[in-house]
Design an enzyme around this catalytic site. Structure first.
Site, PDB file in Angstrom:
ATOM      1  CE  LYS A 116      30.604  -9.699 -51.326  1.00  8.89           C
ATOM      2  NZ  LYS A 116      30.300 -10.866 -52.439  1.00  8.89           N
ATOM      3  CD  GLU A 200      23.265  -7.833 -45.112  1.00  9.60           C
ATOM      4  OE1 GLU A 200      22.647  -7.725 -46.249  1.00  9.60           O
ATOM      5  OE2 GLU A 200      24.689  -7.741 -45.159  1.00  9.60           O
ATOM      6  CG  HIS A 235      23.560 -11.064 -58.885  1.00 13.26           C
ATOM      7  ND1 HIS A 235      22.794 -10.431 -57.853  1.00 13.26           N
ATOM      8  CD2 HIS A 235      22.836 -12.315 -58.778  1.00 13.26           C
ATOM      9  CE1 HIS A 235      22.047 -11.026 -57.256  1.00 13.26           C
ATOM     10  NE2 HIS A 235      22.171 -12.451 -57.873  1.00 13.26           N
ATOM     11  NE  ARG A 292      35.230  -3.737 -61.122  1.00 17.39           N
ATOM     12  CZ  ARG A 292      34.294  -4.462 -60.336  1.00 17.39           C
ATOM     13  NH1 ARG A 292      34.883  -5.086 -59.454  1.00 17.39           N
ATOM     14  NH2 ARG A 292      32.991  -4.310 -60.346  1.00 17.39           N
TER      15      ARG A 292
HETATM   16  C1  MV4 Z   1      20.628  -7.670 -50.630  1.00 16.55           C
HETATM   17  C2  MV4 Z   1      19.490  -7.628 -51.005  1.00 16.55           C
HETATM   18  C3  MV4 Z   1      18.516  -7.342 -50.249  1.00 16.55           C
HETATM   19  N1  MV4 Z   1      18.464  -7.309 -48.837  1.00 16.55           N
HETATM   20  N2  MV4 Z   1      20.758  -7.853 -49.131  1.00 16.55           N
HETATM   21  C4  MV4 Z   1      22.915  -9.143 -54.493  1.00 16.55           C
HETATM   22  C5  MV4 Z   1      24.260  -9.396 -54.710  1.00 16.55           C
HETATM   23  C6  MV4 Z   1      24.929  -8.729 -53.557  1.00 16.55           C
HETATM   24  N3  MV4 Z   1      26.354  -8.599 -53.551  1.00 16.55           N
HETATM   25  C7  MV4 Z   1      23.967  -8.256 -52.926  1.00 16.55           C
HETATM   26  N4  MV4 Z   1      22.729  -8.481 -53.263  1.00 16.55           N
HETATM   27  C8  MV4 Z   1      21.340  -8.298 -52.546  1.00 16.55           C
HETATM   28  N5  MV4 Z   1      21.860  -8.161 -51.226  1.00 16.55           N
HETATM   29  C9  MV4 Z   1      19.841  -7.316 -48.476  1.00 16.55           C
HETATM   30  N6  MV4 Z   1      19.832  -7.517 -47.054  1.00 16.55           N
HETATM   31  C10 MV4 Z   1      19.209  -7.816 -52.356  1.00 16.55           C
HETATM   32  C11 MV4 Z   1      20.302  -8.040 -53.189  1.00 16.55           C
HETATM   33  C12 MV4 Z   1      20.206  -8.176 -54.818  1.00 16.55           C
HETATM   34  C13 MV4 Z   1      20.582  -7.162 -55.539  1.00 16.55           C
HETATM   35  C14 MV4 Z   1      21.495  -6.082 -54.961  1.00 16.55           C
HETATM   36  C15 MV4 Z   1      22.014  -5.116 -55.965  1.00 16.55           C
HETATM   37  C16 MV4 Z   1      21.473  -5.408 -57.359  1.00 16.55           C
HETATM   38  C17 MV4 Z   1      20.723  -6.244 -57.675  1.00 16.55           C
HETATM   39  C18 MV4 Z   1      20.320  -7.300 -56.733  1.00 16.55           C
HETATM   40  C19 MV4 Z   1      19.579  -8.399 -57.444  1.00 16.55           C
HETATM   41  C20 MV4 Z   1      19.041  -9.202 -56.361  1.00 16.55           C
HETATM   42  C21 MV4 Z   1      19.441  -9.144 -55.107  1.00 16.55           C
END
Ligand code: MV4
Length: 657
Positions: A116, A200, A235, A292
């Site tokens: 990441k 972040e 997720h 993918r």
């Molecule tokens: C975040 C966020 C809020 N702010 N980053 C969740 C999995 C990961 N790959 C990134 N994720 C998130 N990153 C910042 N700076 C909220 C999430 C997140 C989320 C993102 C996409 C789809 C579903 C989610 C569910 C919870 C939190």
């Protein structure tokens, strides 16, 4: 173009790939585990090879064996689908070494997106917007605290090598930071063997919007619009749609161009997805890139009219992208839901078992079902329990929602718990119609998503009993017998038959008496006049003037009544009793074709009303033939094991007076 490819996957995506390959005249080699010997993807392929036992590690993850089979079968390329080996750089590398084309991006592109923090570094350099934060190597807690205070709160700590939301911690203020950091590092170390974290600014109400990108080996790269995948649960995506609602053409262009920049930054080729967090103020930030073809690619196909698997095969075989950016247009709106074998009422515990009954909505230009299973298949515990993807398209979002609700009603599954009902509730949410989407949607609406629904159990049990009555009648239709068509149950009076049913551990008895076609149903003292007809699995019933059409399936002693999207399962207690209300029957006759199982009395016996005289069996169900009154058995005409015809006199009986 390839002449033969190997599909290193199972389930719906293997079937999906085979479909397009066949359209292009490409022969397909499937691989399968012991659990999948009879799977749909195996039958669809031109040939198939056994990999090994059911567990993925011993089958679909056996890179060595898969490549051996590729070479043995003469496959020129391998399509990895999603999951399994699809983003495994070691496998992509091994393909190259074996001289087999990996239908996916180049090895370095997979590697670049593996970490990441490294991915974010690359994207920063390429000018792709990132959430402000710190992604560096310095992991000294005091330094991180200083950086955190600079970034500001709320702030999100993420495991640099994490995934699926594990190792994430929201920090609301500076005072919470050091404890949260320790927790995130512990979780990251346990989960991913590396405690590196990044941080972040935390977006409190983001949407998940992702861009489908495609690049070829000539340096061309395009985007095929976006998908909104905000509705997720732990997720896991639940609903995906394209285009993203309330997303302007300008936003599409800006995000699309950023995604293409991201792809070009890693010399990408093939199908890829760039995920963004889309903030309420319209700004967007790179999250990660998936190297993918994704589960939700069909919604993009529906609005662009393109076949993305075809694009993958073209690019992998060295041909240019079929369209330029200007030629890619979008039309209408598409929504996908993931139909899962799981129990929404018990924390979405994965469900397994036999799909004893499986009916899908009819495919059309509006409805598409991507699935890897057929009726009577098992959902096994070894793999992802997705049963199908249901995708709809229409001119606009409102119409697409209506299509989806109709399609969900037409989707019927018995034998395995599933999320069809939950999906219906999601799509029915007023907030969904208003496109009030963000990643907290399910959590925010959990009250109405999980509330016990208004149940139509009373009606369902009447319908179950009607089904059983008509099923028994039709199973016993005998051309010779004038009785078969009309009356079914006859001693010499208006016959009544009772159907003891169990619904959610509670027993309920439905009695039906018939006079010709007119039926009278009694349940808990309530009498309902009815008529009914059964055609295949479709039961049409008129209950007290209300005409309804439902589907019913039966598997062993379980009768499932589908009323709209709701399934009601009844256990039918097969020991059924025929009763007569009054008067003397001189003779007792067989209610249907069947076998005498037991004779409970002897010639000359004095019996009391209700005493069982004979037990018959028909269609795996037993029926007790009872004495209508106190009386004497004068003569018995059959013995255990004898076959009897519907209407045959079973014994001679004289009621006492
Ligand atoms: C975040 C966020 C809020 N702010 N980053 C969740 C999995 C990961 N790959 C990134 N994720 C998130 N990153 C910042 N700076 C909220 C999430 C997140 C989320 C993102 C996409 C789809 C579903 C989610 C569910 C919870 C939190």
């Amino acid at each position: 173009m390839f002449r033969k490819i190997l599909i290193a996957n199972r389930g719906e995506i293997a079937c999906r790939v085979i479909e397009t390959a066949h359209k292009l005249g490409i022969r397909c080699v499937a691989v399968y585990s012991e659990a999948d010997a009879n799977a749909r993807h195996v039958h669809m392929a031109d040939e198939a090879f056994l990999l090994g036992p059911a567990p993925s590690k011993e089958s679909y993850l056996r890179a060595d064996k898969i490549l051996e089979i590729a070479k043995l079968s003469g496959a020129e390329a391998v399509h990895p689908g999603y999951g399994f080996l699809s983003e495994n750089e070691g496998f992509a590398q091994a393909c190259a070494e074996a001289g087999v084309i990996f239908i996916g991006p180049p090895v370095p592109a997979i590697a670049a997106m593996g970490s990441k923090s490294a991915a974010k570094e690359i994207m920063t350099k390429a000018g792709v917007p990132l959430v402000p934060g710190y992604h560096g190597d310095n992991q000294d807690p005091t330094f991180l605290q200083q950086q955190a205070d600079l970034v500001g709160y709320p702030l999100l700590l993420k495991a640099a090598y994490g995934g699926g939301g594990k190792g994430m911690r929201v920090v609301w203020n500076s005072g919470e930071f050091s404890e949260a950091l320790a927790g995130a590092k512990r979780e990251a170390l346990n989960g991913f063997g590396n405690d590196k974290v990044l941080m972040e600014r935390y977006l409190t109400k983001p949407r998940h919007v992702e861009i489908q990108v495609f690049a070829d080996s000539f340096g061309n790269a395009v985007y095929l619009a976006e998908r909104d995948c905000s509705i997720q649960r732990r997720h896991q995506k639940v609903i995906e749609e394209a285009p993203a609602p309330n997303f302007s053409a300008e936003q599409r262009k800006a995000m699309g161009e950023a995604a293409v920049k991201a792809a070009q930054a890693i010399a990408y080729q093939g199908a890829g997805t760039v995920e963004f967090l889309f903030d309420e103020d319209g700004s967007f930030y790179f999250m990660e890139m998936n190297t993918r073809l994704q589960v939700e690619h069909p919604v993009t196909e529906m609005i662009t009219g393109q076949d993305l698997v075809k694009w993958q095969l073209l690019v992998a075989s060295g041909q240019p992208l079929p369209l330029t950016q200007d030629q890619i247009t979008i039309d209408g709106h598409a929504i996908e839901v993931r139909v899962y074998a799981e129990d929404p009422d018990h924390d979405f515990l994965p469900a397994t078992g036999k799909l004893t009954y499986l009916r899908q909505p009819e495919a059309s230009r509006y409805v598409r079902v991507d699935t890897g299973v057929v009726e009577n298949d098992e959902v096994s515990p070894f793999y992802d329990p997705m049963i199908a993807k249901l995708i709809v398209w229409d001119e606009n979002r409102d119409r697409a929602i209506a299509r989806m609700l109709r399609a969900l009603d037409d989707y019927r599954i018995a034998g395995v718990k599933n999320n069809l009902n939950f999906l219906t509730r999601l799509v029915e949410q007023p907030a969904f119609a208003k496109a009030e989407l963000d990643t907290h949607f399910i959590e925010r609406h959990k009250e109405s998503l999980f509330a016990p629904g208004q149940s139509e159990t009373e009606q369902a049990s009447l319908l179950a009993a009607l089904y059983l009555l008509l099923k028994e009648r039709s199973d016993n239709v005998d051309d010779q017998s004038p009785w078969a068509l009309c009356s079914g149950w006859r001693l010499n009076e208006v016959p009544t038959v009772s159907f003891p049913l169990i619904y959610q551990d509670e027993s309920r008895l439905v009695s039906i008496s018939s006079e010709g076609k007119q039926l009278s149903l009694t349940q808990q003292g309530v009498i309902t006049p009815a008529t009914a007809s059964l055609q295949g699995d479709e039961l049409q019933a008129n209950l007290n003037g209300h005409q309804v059409k439902v589907r019913v399936s039966q598997y062993q002693d379980i009768v499932s009544v589908f009323i709209k999207h709701q399934r009601y399962d009844f256990i039918y207690q097969t020991q059924v009793q025929t009763q007569v209300d009054d008067s003397a029957a001189g003779s007792l006759t067989a209610p249907m074709n069947g076998t005498i199982v037991a004779v409970m009395v002897e010639k000359g016996a004095l019996v009391s009303a209700g005493q069982t005289l004979l037990v018959m069996e028909a269609m795996k169900m037993e029926y007790s033939i009872k004495a209508p009154k106190d009386g004497v058995v004068n003569q018995l005409f059959y013995a255990a094991g004898d076959l009897v015809k519907d209407g045959a006199q079973l014994l001679d009986f004289t009621p006492a007076d």
